[in-house]
Design an enzyme around this catalytic site. Structure first.
Site, PDB file in Angstrom:
ATOM      1  CG  HIS A 263      -1.913   0.908   1.300  1.00  0.00           C
ATOM      2  ND1 HIS A 263      -2.464   1.879   0.057  1.00  0.00           N
ATOM      3  CD2 HIS A 263      -3.157   1.291   2.603  1.00  0.00           C
ATOM      4  CE1 HIS A 263      -3.739   2.972   0.520  1.00  0.00           C
ATOM      5  NE2 HIS A 263      -3.871   2.165   1.790  1.00  0.00           N
ATOM      6  CG  HIS A 304      -4.430  -0.091  -8.042  1.00  0.00           C
ATOM      7  ND1 HIS A 304      -6.224  -0.463  -7.391  1.00  0.00           N
ATOM      8  CD2 HIS A 304      -3.332   1.047  -7.518  1.00  0.00           C
ATOM      9  CE1 HIS A 304      -6.185   0.748  -6.902  1.00  0.00           C
ATOM     10  NE2 HIS A 304      -5.037   1.995  -6.259  1.00  0.00           N
ATOM     11  CG  ASP A 360       2.501   4.144  -4.473  1.00  0.00           C
ATOM     12  OD1 ASP A 360       2.997   5.765  -3.913  1.00  0.00           O
ATOM     13  OD2 ASP A 360       1.993   3.202  -3.921  1.00  0.00           O
TER      14      ASP A 360
HETATM   15  N1  CMC Z   1       4.641  -7.504 -10.481  1.00  0.00           N
HETATM   16  C1  CMC Z   1       3.898  -8.323 -11.278  1.00  0.00           C
HETATM   17  N2  CMC Z   1       2.907  -9.416 -11.432  1.00  0.00           N
HETATM   18  C2  CMC Z   1       2.300  -8.710 -10.920  1.00  0.00           C
HETATM   19  C3  CMC Z   1       1.970  -7.069 -10.369  1.00  0.00           C
HETATM   20  C4  CMC Z   1       3.461  -6.565 -10.274  1.00  0.00           C
HETATM   21  N3  CMC Z   1       3.714  -5.376  -9.396  1.00  0.00           N
HETATM   22  N4  CMC Z   1       0.920  -6.891  -9.975  1.00  0.00           N
HETATM   23  C5  CMC Z   1       0.394  -7.866 -10.119  1.00  0.00           C
HETATM   24  N5  CMC Z   1       0.424  -9.250 -10.650  1.00  0.00           N
HETATM   25  C6  CMC Z   1       0.276 -10.405 -11.066  1.00  0.00           C
HETATM   26  C7  CMC Z   1       0.382 -10.682  -9.791  1.00  0.00           C
HETATM   27  O1  CMC Z   1       0.942 -12.059  -9.768  1.00  0.00           O
HETATM   28  C8  CMC Z   1      -1.243 -11.823 -10.769  1.00  0.00           C
HETATM   29  O2  CMC Z   1      -0.615 -12.722 -11.684  1.00  0.00           O
HETATM   30  P1  CMC Z   1      -1.403 -14.243 -11.706  1.00  0.00           P
HETATM   31  O3  CMC Z   1      -2.874 -14.136 -12.327  1.00  0.00           O
HETATM   32  O4  CMC Z   1      -0.271 -15.018 -12.557  1.00  0.00           O
HETATM   33  O5  CMC Z   1      -1.030 -14.946 -10.446  1.00  0.00           O
HETATM   34  C9  CMC Z   1      -2.247 -10.980 -11.622  1.00  0.00           C
HETATM   35  O6  CMC Z   1      -0.956  -9.910 -11.915  1.00  0.00           O
HETATM   36  C10 CMC Z   1      -3.358 -10.697 -10.518  1.00  0.00           C
HETATM   37  O7  CMC Z   1      -2.448  -9.994  -9.162  1.00  0.00           O
HETATM   38  P2  CMC Z   1      -3.078  -9.823  -7.962  1.00  0.00           P
HETATM   39  O8  CMC Z   1      -2.258  -9.978  -6.952  1.00  0.00           O
HETATM   40  O9  CMC Z   1      -4.093 -11.132  -7.593  1.00  0.00           O
HETATM   41  O10 CMC Z   1      -3.390  -8.575  -7.941  1.00  0.00           O
HETATM   42  P3  CMC Z   1      -4.885  -7.389  -6.853  1.00  0.00           P
HETATM   43  O11 CMC Z   1      -5.228  -6.818  -7.087  1.00  0.00           O
HETATM   44  O12 CMC Z   1      -4.266  -8.441  -5.434  1.00  0.00           O
HETATM   45  O13 CMC Z   1      -3.022  -6.673  -5.978  1.00  0.00           O
HETATM   46  C11 CMC Z   1      -1.687  -5.028  -5.727  1.00  0.00           C
HETATM   47  C12 CMC Z   1      -2.557  -5.145  -5.967  1.00  0.00           C
HETATM   48  C13 CMC Z   1      -1.300  -3.433  -5.665  1.00  0.00           C
HETATM   49  C14 CMC Z   1      -1.113  -5.454  -4.406  1.00  0.00           C
HETATM   50  C15 CMC Z   1      -0.543  -5.678  -6.995  1.00  0.00           C
HETATM   51  O14 CMC Z   1      -0.798  -5.044  -7.969  1.00  0.00           O
HETATM   52  C16 CMC Z   1       0.679  -5.426  -6.537  1.00  0.00           C
HETATM   53  O15 CMC Z   1       1.671  -5.817  -5.063  1.00  0.00           O
HETATM   54  N6  CMC Z   1       2.191  -4.189  -7.262  1.00  0.00           N
HETATM   55  C17 CMC Z   1       2.886  -4.042  -6.609  1.00  0.00           C
HETATM   56  C18 CMC Z   1       3.001  -2.882  -4.962  1.00  0.00           C
HETATM   57  C19 CMC Z   1       1.873  -1.432  -5.498  1.00  0.00           C
HETATM   58  O16 CMC Z   1       2.976  -1.260  -6.811  1.00  0.00           O
HETATM   59  N7  CMC Z   1       1.454  -1.199  -5.017  1.00  0.00           N
HETATM   60  C20 CMC Z   1       0.647  -0.067  -4.850  1.00  0.00           C
HETATM   61  C21 CMC Z   1      -0.610   0.598  -5.023  1.00  0.00           C
HETATM   62  S1  CMC Z   1      -1.017   1.752  -5.189  1.00  0.00           S
HETATM   63  C22 CMC Z   1      -0.711   2.552  -4.058  1.00  0.00           C
HETATM   64  C23 CMC Z   1      -2.307   2.358  -2.925  1.00  0.00           C
HETATM   65  O17 CMC Z   1      -3.104   2.184  -3.351  1.00  0.00           O
HETATM   66  O18 CMC Z   1      -0.996   2.151  -2.044  1.00  0.00           O
END
Ligand code: CMC
Length: 426
Positions: A263, A304, A360
């Protein structure tokens, strides 16, 4: 015409009509049809936990609006303080309303001397400033006993003003402590971002002079981070607030939720990632590593839960970065970031999962160019998000909401008898 869904229970043949209201269906209506069966939705992937009139977000189209106003227009023409008023009150302030609001905030920027001298000074020398902020915000509840009167409108407004006004002071105090510099008192003749910069950077000069371009860039970043509907920290604020805890305690919980790298800690993680990559030539190898990691190695600042398109805030930040770099000089990591974005946006792994740069991805580069240490990045986010947290907290209390208390699907052991320790096997 009212939209609805009809469901037939194949066990009894009975049909039920459930209305669709504001794009959602009431889980209570479903529960009547399915007594004893719970909706399993870890991470609230398909659950709307609240009705809210504060922020509109269309993640597919990349739209973000506060109280109906597009984020692009607010970033262009407004200030953080005005946006905070808008979020909390629903309308932009008139001139006299804004003057009163500005006056109220500015006259509450000081913190009790004990918060700094006895509380903050008690931390270990290398304490993370975000950990200090989480604790200091919680500690404020012990200084303002009237904060418990959450249904008294006068008290509620007072705590809202105190929290928005004191967050930058606590944040700067945490930073000064962590670098062994003396605390700088607020300068109430300065505007909101300039006062914060003065508390951060002032040394021996009688009056700290901020560069207007940097103050403005910081104000824009505060506007962009001010709210983002039901994100993790706002949900924490609402969940803790739903127990009728005082707003400082609820806000401390929200800060704690923001601390995590998924986050508010993500912009810190972005800079660490960019520094590790080091140079543009290493970008393709890093992208391959992310893809091979299948979610274990993540491209920080990408993806996201809600945006499945370019985050509109990232577009604005990318533009603001140019103004900052003109003053500070170009951040050498920018080239690595641009290359990473270029490759990722043309790679099937990222496009098929609809992973785009989020807020971010570029904000950390600006913060770093402005001289903020990495540990301060989530703290900066917390200063801005306080307005959103409080707007949601207030909205929730006015909705007379229930205490947040989800159900679970139990998967543990069946009933069994206690075994004395001497008779247990490893
Ligand atoms: N890099 C590589 N792969 C990714 C990433 C990433 N940054 N984000 C998601 N994926 C992949 C993930 O491995 C999954 O693949 P598969 O379907 O093959 O298993 C798919 O995309 C869906 O990911 P998820 O984890 O199920 O998606 P989510 O909605 O639960 O997670 C997130 C959202 C923001 C936690 C995630 O995208 C992430 O960890 N991003 C990196 C950290 C980041 O930049 N966070 C800031 C968010 S914006 C500011 C805020 O709101 O605080």
């Amino acid at each position: 015409m009212t939209e609805s869904i009809t469901i037939t229970d194949n066990r009894s043949g009975e049909s039920y009509e459930i209305p669709v209201v504001n794009g959602g269906v009431s889980a209570t209506d479903w529960a009547k049809i399915l007594p004893g069966i719970w909706f399993y939705d870890p991470g609230f992937m398909s659950t709307a936990a609240a009705e809210s009139a504060i922020t509109y977000l269309d993640g597919t189209a990349g739209i973000l609006r506060y109280r109906g106003y597009p984020i692009e227009q607010l970033a262009e023409s407004s200030t953080y303080l005005e946006v905070a008023y808008l979020l909390l009150n629903g309308e932009l302030p008139t001139e006299s309303q804004f003057e009163q609001w500005r006056h109220d905030i500015t006259s509450h920027t000081f913190i009790h001397e004990n918060v700094r001298k006895r509380f903050l000074d008690g931390f270990h020398y290398d304490a993370h400033p975000m950990g200090m902020l989480v604790s200091a915000v919680a500690a404020l509840s012990t200084f303002y006993l009237d904060a418990k009167d959450i249904f008294d409108p006068v008290s509620r407004q007072k705590q809202i003003i105190r929290l928005i006004a004191k967050m930058p002071t606590l944040a700067a105090a945490a930073h000064r402590f962590s670098v062994g510099m003396p605390f700088v008192y607020p300068d109430n003749s300065l505007d909101f971002p300039s006062n914060f910069l003065s508390m951060m950077w002032k040394v021996a000069e009688p009056r700290y002079q901020t560069d207007p371009a940097l103050s403005r860039a910081l104000d824009i970043l505060f506007i962009l981070h001010a709210d983002h509907e039901q994100n993790c920290s706002t949900t924490a604020m609402r969940v803790v607030g739903s127990s009728h805890a005082d707003p400082y305690s609820a806000c401390a919980a929200a800060c704690a939720a923001l601390y995590g790298p998924r986050h508010g800690g993500a912009n810190e993680a972005v800079i660490r990632m960019l520094s590790e990559i080091g140079s543009m030539e290493n970008v393709p190898a890093f992208i391959s590593e992310v893809k091979a990691g299948h979610g274990h190695v993540r491209l920080q600042g990408f993806g996201h839960r809600v945006y499945k398109n370019y985050d509109p805030r990232a577009q604005i930040i990318k533009k603001a970065a140019d103004d900052v770099f003109e003053v500070t000089g170009r951040n050498p990591l920018l080239d690595v970031a641009l290359k990473l974005e270029e490759i990722a946006l043309s790679d099937e792994y990222f496009t098929s999962r609809r992973l785009y740069p989020n807020v971010d991805f570029y904000s950390g580069l600006i913060y770093q160019a402005m001289g903020f240490p990495l540990e301060m990045f989530p703290v900066l986010f917390a200063i801005a998000r306080t307005a959103g947290w409080l707007a949601h907290w207030q909205e929730m209390l006015d909705q007379d909401s229930k205490i947040a208390r989800p159900r679970q699907l139990y998967t543990g052991a069946d009933a069994r008898d206690y075994v004395p320790m001497t008779r247990r096997r490893a």
